[in-house]
Design an enzyme around this catalytic site. Structure first.
Site, PDB file in Angstrom:
ATOM      1  N   GLU A   4       0.802  -1.236   0.000  1.00 45.07           N
ATOM      2  CA  GLU A   4       0.000   0.000   0.000  1.00 45.07           C
ATOM      3  C   GLU A   4       0.830   1.279   0.000  1.00 45.07           C
ATOM      4  O   GLU A   4       0.377   2.310   0.497  1.00 45.07           O
ATOM      5  CB  GLU A   4      -0.962   0.020   1.186  1.00 45.07           C
ATOM      6  CG  GLU A   4      -2.054  -1.024   1.073  1.00 45.07           C
ATOM      7  CD  GLU A   4      -3.184  -0.815   2.060  1.00 45.07           C
ATOM      8  OE1 GLU A   4      -2.954  -0.169   3.089  1.00 45.07           O
ATOM      9  OE2 GLU A   4      -4.290  -1.295   1.791  1.00 45.07           O
ATOM     10  N   GLU A  42      -6.755  -7.591  -0.918  1.00 45.93           N
ATOM     11  CA  GLU A  42      -7.397  -7.421   0.389  1.00 45.93           C
ATOM     12  C   GLU A  42      -8.791  -6.864   0.182  1.00 45.93           C
ATOM     13  O   GLU A  42      -9.025  -6.075  -0.738  1.00 45.93           O
ATOM     14  CB  GLU A  42      -6.629  -6.434   1.287  1.00 45.93           C
ATOM     15  CG  GLU A  42      -5.310  -6.932   1.789  1.00 45.93           C
ATOM     16  CD  GLU A  42      -4.606  -5.916   2.695  1.00 45.93           C
ATOM     17  OE1 GLU A  42      -5.293  -5.151   3.414  1.00 45.93           O
ATOM     18  OE2 GLU A  42      -3.373  -5.886   2.657  1.00 45.93           O
TER      19      GLU A  42
HETATM   20  C1  GAL Z   1      -4.957  -2.609   4.726  1.00 48.54           C
HETATM   21  C2  GAL Z   1      -3.546  -3.075   5.074  1.00 48.54           C
HETATM   22  C3  GAL Z   1      -3.541  -4.265   6.010  1.00 48.54           C
HETATM   23  C4  GAL Z   1      -4.529  -4.052   7.108  1.00 48.54           C
HETATM   24  C5  GAL Z   1      -5.860  -3.847   6.507  1.00 48.54           C
HETATM   25  C6  GAL Z   1      -6.982  -3.763   7.509  1.00 48.54           C
HETATM   26  O1  GAL Z   1      -4.967  -1.298   4.320  1.00 48.54           O
HETATM   27  O2  GAL Z   1      -2.859  -3.418   3.913  1.00 48.54           O
HETATM   28  O3  GAL Z   1      -2.269  -4.472   6.517  1.00 48.54           O
HETATM   29  O4  GAL Z   1      -4.151  -2.955   7.862  1.00 48.54           O
HETATM   30  O5  GAL Z   1      -5.834  -2.634   5.788  1.00 48.54           O
HETATM   31  O6  GAL Z   1      -8.184  -3.734   6.855  1.00 48.54           O
END
Ligand code: GAL
Length: 737
Positions: free
Chosen positions: A378, A451
C-alpha cells in the site's frame, strides 16, 4: 545455507533482557518478551537484549557458518568477544561465516546483541504500521561445518516442455552458487532426481560464483498441482576426487504456470484465486512459534478455510509454513516487509533490495509460490525504488511474475500483475471496483484483489449474531463477485486470523479483529463461508449461521438463516415438525452470492412471535439424495461439558515443540455456548508447560492455548489438567519422544 552439513542449535541459549540483568536459559524460537493477550504497550518488547551460547567447534579444517533464520529486527554478532558484523532485517535469514573467529576443539562463545526497536533504517518501520513485529531470535539457528568449497544455493530452473493430465516432460537447468575458498578447481557435480543420476565436471573459480549446469530432460514427471502436490527430492553432491565435499536435498515441485490478463492457469487449468491474508503472529509469544505450529497454520488454511492461496502479508514467513504449502498444494503470494511508508533513508532503501534478494534466494524452489510481491504494501508510487525491486526480482527469477500491492488507483504498473487492496464493499451494492477504473489502463492486465473487508467491518468472535452474519456475507459477496467476473484473477480476503497491532489501529486493545478466525484460530461465521466451498466428498459441511435463540437478533427474529454448506439440499426439522428440504433454487440463494461454488442456502421461514413456543432444530445436509451431515440445536441449552481438542497428542520432548489446545464450553448437543464467560485453569505435569497465562477466561464460550515442550525430555508421558469455573475438569495425556 542448503547444505546437509548442518546442526540445529536451538537449545541451551542464555538470554537477558538488559545489560545488567542475569542470563537465564531459553530455547529458540524465542520471544524477547511475552506479552499479554491484549491491552499491552507495544513498547515493552522494543529494546536491546542479549543471547549467548557456548558452542563446541570440532577440530577440523572446515569453514564454520551460522544461519539465523529470523532475528527481529537487527543484531550484532560477537564470537569469542570479537565483533563479526551487524545484520539488519527481521524477516530474512542471515548466513554468516565465523571461521576466522573460532577456536577449534574448544568451546566458543556466541553473543548476539539483538535490537528489537522499530528502527527507522529498517522496513517496515519509519512511520506507523498495522501489525506488531515483536522481538528476539524467533526462528531456528543452525551451525554449518562446511568444506573449503561448498554449494551455497541452488535455483532449480525448469521448463515444462509438454504435459498431459498432470504428467509432464520437463527440462531442468539448475543454477548453482558455489562458494570456493580452496585452490582446487576441477569438481564434479552429481545430481539425483527421481532415481536418475547425472554427473557434470565443473571448473570452479575462487570466491562465490553462479554456475549454470547442463540442462536435463526428464519424462513422466508428476506435475505439482493443488490437489496433487507432487514433490521430488533433488539431491546434489559436490565431489572432489571421488570425495563428497558437500551435499544437499531440496524438495522441488514442477508445474506449468501461466498468468495473463484472463487469469492464472496451473497445468493448463484456470484457477480462480480464493485466498486469505496471514500474519505470522500468535498470542503471547508473537512470532516465536516452532515448526509444528507453523505447519498447522497452513493446514488450517487448506482444510478449515479451504482457500487455494495465502498471501504472506506483509513479509516473508516461516520456512516451515512455506514447505507445508508445497506439501499440501496451497498457493502463495509472498511479499517483502513494509507497510505504506517509503523512507528516504538510504539504508532503509538498501534494505528493501536486500529483502527482495533475501526472500527470493531463500524461497525460489517452492512450487507453491506463484508471484513475488516487490512493492511495500500500500505504498505510493516510487518508480525509482520499484523499478529497482522489479529488476532485481526478474534478474534472479526469470519465471515468476512480480506483483506489488497498492491501494491507489492509476498506479504505475511496473510489475507483471496489478495487485490491489479494494475495500470498496461496505455492505452496499458495490462489491469491487472494475479493473479499468483502478488501473486507469484501457488494455487489460493481470489483476488480483489482495485485500478486502478488514477494517471496513471489524468483527469479533463474540459480536452479535447479525454482525457475524454480515461479516460472513461480505466475504462471500466479494469472493462470489470475483468468481463471476473474468477480469479478476481472484480475491484474497483480509484476513485469516485476528492479530495484535499498534495502539493507532484496531479496537484500542491492540487487536485487529479482522480475521475470519480469532487469534487462537477459532472460527467466526465468516470461516464457514470459506470452509463450505470445499468438495463435499472431501468433507461435507453444514454450518447454519445462527446461535439458535429467540432473542439474539434485533426484534427477536430468527430467520432468515444462511446455511453454509456444500451439500445439495438442507432438510429443516423444528421440534417435531419436518419443514422440508431446501435446495439452491433462485429464492434460496442471495443474488450476490451466486458466483460461489456452493452459495449458502438461505432458509427463510416465518419468524414466530416474541413469546411464541421455542423448540429445538436440526439442519440435515443431503448429497446425492442421501443425508450425510447434520447440525442440531437445543431448545434449552445449558452448560454440559468442556470440549477439549488438541491438534497433536505426540510431541517432541527434546526440542521446543508446541501444540494448540482449544477448549469450548458446550451444551447438550456439543454446540459452543457463545456468551459463556467462564474461566479455566491449566496445570501441567511432566516436561511440558503452558505458553502464556495459566488462568484463562473463555472468550465467547471458547479459548485456545498452546502447550510447549521444555526440551528437557525425561519421561514419555505428560499431562494437561484443566479445571474450570463450571466444575467440569479434564485431564489429557500427551506422549513425548
Ligand atoms: C490494509 C492493510 C492491512 C490491514 C488492513 C486492515 O490497508 O494493507 O495491513 O491494515 O488494511 O483492513
Amino acid at each position: 545455507m542448503i547444505s546437509n552439513n548442518k546442526t540445529l542449535i536451538n537449545k541451551n541459549w542464555l538470554f537477558k533482557d538488559s545489560e545488567q540483568a542475569e542470563f537465564k536459559r531459553v530455547m529458540i524460537p524465542h520471544t524477547n518478551k511475552e506479552v499479554p493477550y491484549n491491552y499491552f504497550d507495544e513498547k515493552i518488547y522494543q529494546f536491546t537484549s542479549y543471547y549467548k551460547k557456548e558452542l563446541f567447534i570440532n577440530d577440523s579444517d572446515k569453514r564454520i557458518f551460522l544461519n539465523f533464520e529470523g532475528v527481529m529486527t537487527a543484531f550484532k554478532l560477537f564470537v569469542n568477544d570479537k565483533l563479526v558484523g551487524e545484520y539488519r532485517g527481521g524477516y530474512i535469514p542471515h548466513f554468516i561465516e565465523i571461521t576466522n573467529f573460532t577456536i577449534r576443539n574448544k568451546k566458543n562463545t556466541l553473543l548476539l546483541e539483538v535490537d528489537s526497536r522499530e528502527r527507522e533504517d529498517i522496513p517496515p518501520f519509519g512511520y506507523v504500521i498495522d501489525y506488531l513485529t515483536f522481538g528476539g531470535i524467533y526462528r531456528d539457528v543452525y551451525l554449518y561445518e562446511l568444506d573449503q568449497c561448498f554449494i551455497e544455493n541452488i535455483l532449480y530452473d525448469y521448463e515444462v516442455l509438454e504435459f498431459d493430465n498432470l504428467k509432464g516432460k520437463i527440462k531442468i537447468t539448475p543454477r548453482v552458487l558455489i562458494n570456493n575458498n580452496s585452490d582446487e578447481k576441477r569438481y564434479c557435480i552429481e545430481f539425483c532426481i527421481n532415481e536418475r543420476t547425472f554427473k557434470q565436471e565443473v571448473d570452479v573459480l575462487k570466491g562465490k560464483k553462479w554456475y549454470e549446469l547442463n540442462p536435463i530432460n526428464l519424462e513422466n514427471i508428476d506435475l505439482w498441482d493443488i490437489n496433487s502436490p507432487s514433490l521430488y527430492n533433488c539431491n546434489m553432491k559436490l565431489i572432489l576426487n571421488e570425495d563428497i565435499r558437500d551435499c544437499n536435498n531440496i524438495t522441488v515441485g514442477f508445474r506449468d504456470l501461466k498468468i495473463d490478463d484472463t487469469g492464472l492457469y496451473l497445468n493448463g487449468r484456470k484457477v480462480k484465486i480464493t485466498g486469505l491474508n496471514r500474519h505470522q503472529s500468535f498470542p503471547y509469544v508473537g512470532y516465536a512459534m516452532p515448526k509444528r505450529v507453523q505447519i498447522k497454520d497452513a493446514d488450517i488454511l487448506k482444510d478449515d478455510l479451504a482457500v487455494n492461496l495465502v498471501r504472506t502479508s506483509h513479509y516473508p514467513q516461516s520456512p516451515y509454513f512455506l514447505q507445508r504449502c508445497d506439501e499440501i498444494g496451497l498457493l502463495v503470494l509472498e511479499e517483502i516487509p513494509g507497510w505504506q511508508n517509503i523512507s528516504e533513508d538510504k539504508q532503509w532503501r538498501i534494505q528493501v533490495l536486500n529483502d527482495v534478494e533475501g526472500m527470493i534466494m531463500r524461497d525460489y524452489n517452492h512450487p507453491s509460490i506463484v508471484t513475488w510481491g516487490v512493492r511495500i504494501n500500500e505504498s505510493m508510487d516510487d518508480d525509482e525504488l520499484y523499478s529497482a525491486t522489479n529488476k532485481l526480482a526478474r534478474i534472479i527469477d526469470k519465471n515468476r511474475k512480480t506483483c506489488g500491492v497498492r491501494y491507489i488507483e492509476n498506479s504505475n504498473l511496473l510489475e507483471d500483475i496489478y495487485t490491489v487492496n479494494d475495500f470498496i464493499h461496505d455492505g452496499g451494492d458495490i462489491i469491487l471496483r472494475t479493473r479499468e477504473e483502478v488501473t486507469g489502463l484501457e488494455k487489460p492486465v493481470p489483476y488480483l484483489v489482495t485485500e478486502f473487508c478488514g477494517h471496513i467491518f471489524p468483527t469479533k468472535k463474540f459480536d452479535q449474531e447479525e454482525r457475524l452474519i454480515e461479516h460472513a456475507l461480505r466475504h462471500g459477496r466479494v469472493q462470489s463477485y470475483a468468481k463471476e467476473h473474468d477480469e479478476y484473477m481472484g480475491a484474497i480476503g483480509w484476513c485469516a486470523f485476528d492479530y495484535n497491532t499498534h495502539y493507532d489501529f484496531g479496537s484500542g486493545d491492540r487487536i485487529c479483529y479482522h480475521g475470519v478466525m480469532d487469534m487462537f484460530r477459532i472460527p467466526k461465521y465468516a470461516a464457514h463461508i470459506y470452509k463450505s466451498q470445499k468438495d463435499p466428498k472431501v468433507e461435507p459441511v453444514i454450518e447454519p449461521l445462527t446461535w439458535w435463540s429467540r432473542g439474539e437478533r434485533d426484534k427477536g427474529i430468527v430467520f432468515p438463516i444462511y446455511v453454509c454448506t456444500n451439500c445439495d439440499e438442507v432438510e429443516v426439522i423444528l421440534g417435531d415438525n419436518n419443514i422440508g428440504r431446501f435446495s439452491r433454487t433462485e429464492e434460496n440463494i442471495d443474488e450476490k452470492l451466486k458466483g460461489l461454488k456452493y452459495p449458502p442456502i438461505k432458509i427463510d421461514l416465518l419468524n414466530g412471535d416474541w413469546g411464541s413456543k421455542w423448540s429445538e432444530a436440526e439442519f440435515i445436509g443431503y448429497l446425492d439424495e442421501k443425508p450425510i451431515v447434520s447440525k442440531k440445536f437445543c431448545e434449552n441449552p445449558i452448560v454440559c461439558d468442556l470440549d477439549v481438542q488438541l491438534d497433536d497428542r505426540k510431541l517432541n520432548g527434546t526440542e521446543f515443540d508446541a501444540t494448540r489446545v482449544v477448549v469450548k464450553v458446550v451444551d447438550q448437543v456439543g454446540n459452543v455456548l457463545p456468551f459463556s464467560t467462564g474461566c479455566i485453569n491449566v496445570e501441567t505435569e511432566g516436561d511440558i508447560d503452558v505458553i502464556g497465562p495459566k488462568c484463562i477466561s473463555l472468550i465467547g464460550g471458547s479459548i485456545g492455548f498452546w502447550i510447549k515442550t521444555l526440551g528437557t525430555f525425561k519421561d514419555n508421558t505428560a499431562k494437561i489438567k484443566i479445571t474450570s469455573s463450571f466444575g467440569i475438569n479434564k485431564e489429557i495425556k500427551i506422549s513425548l519422544k
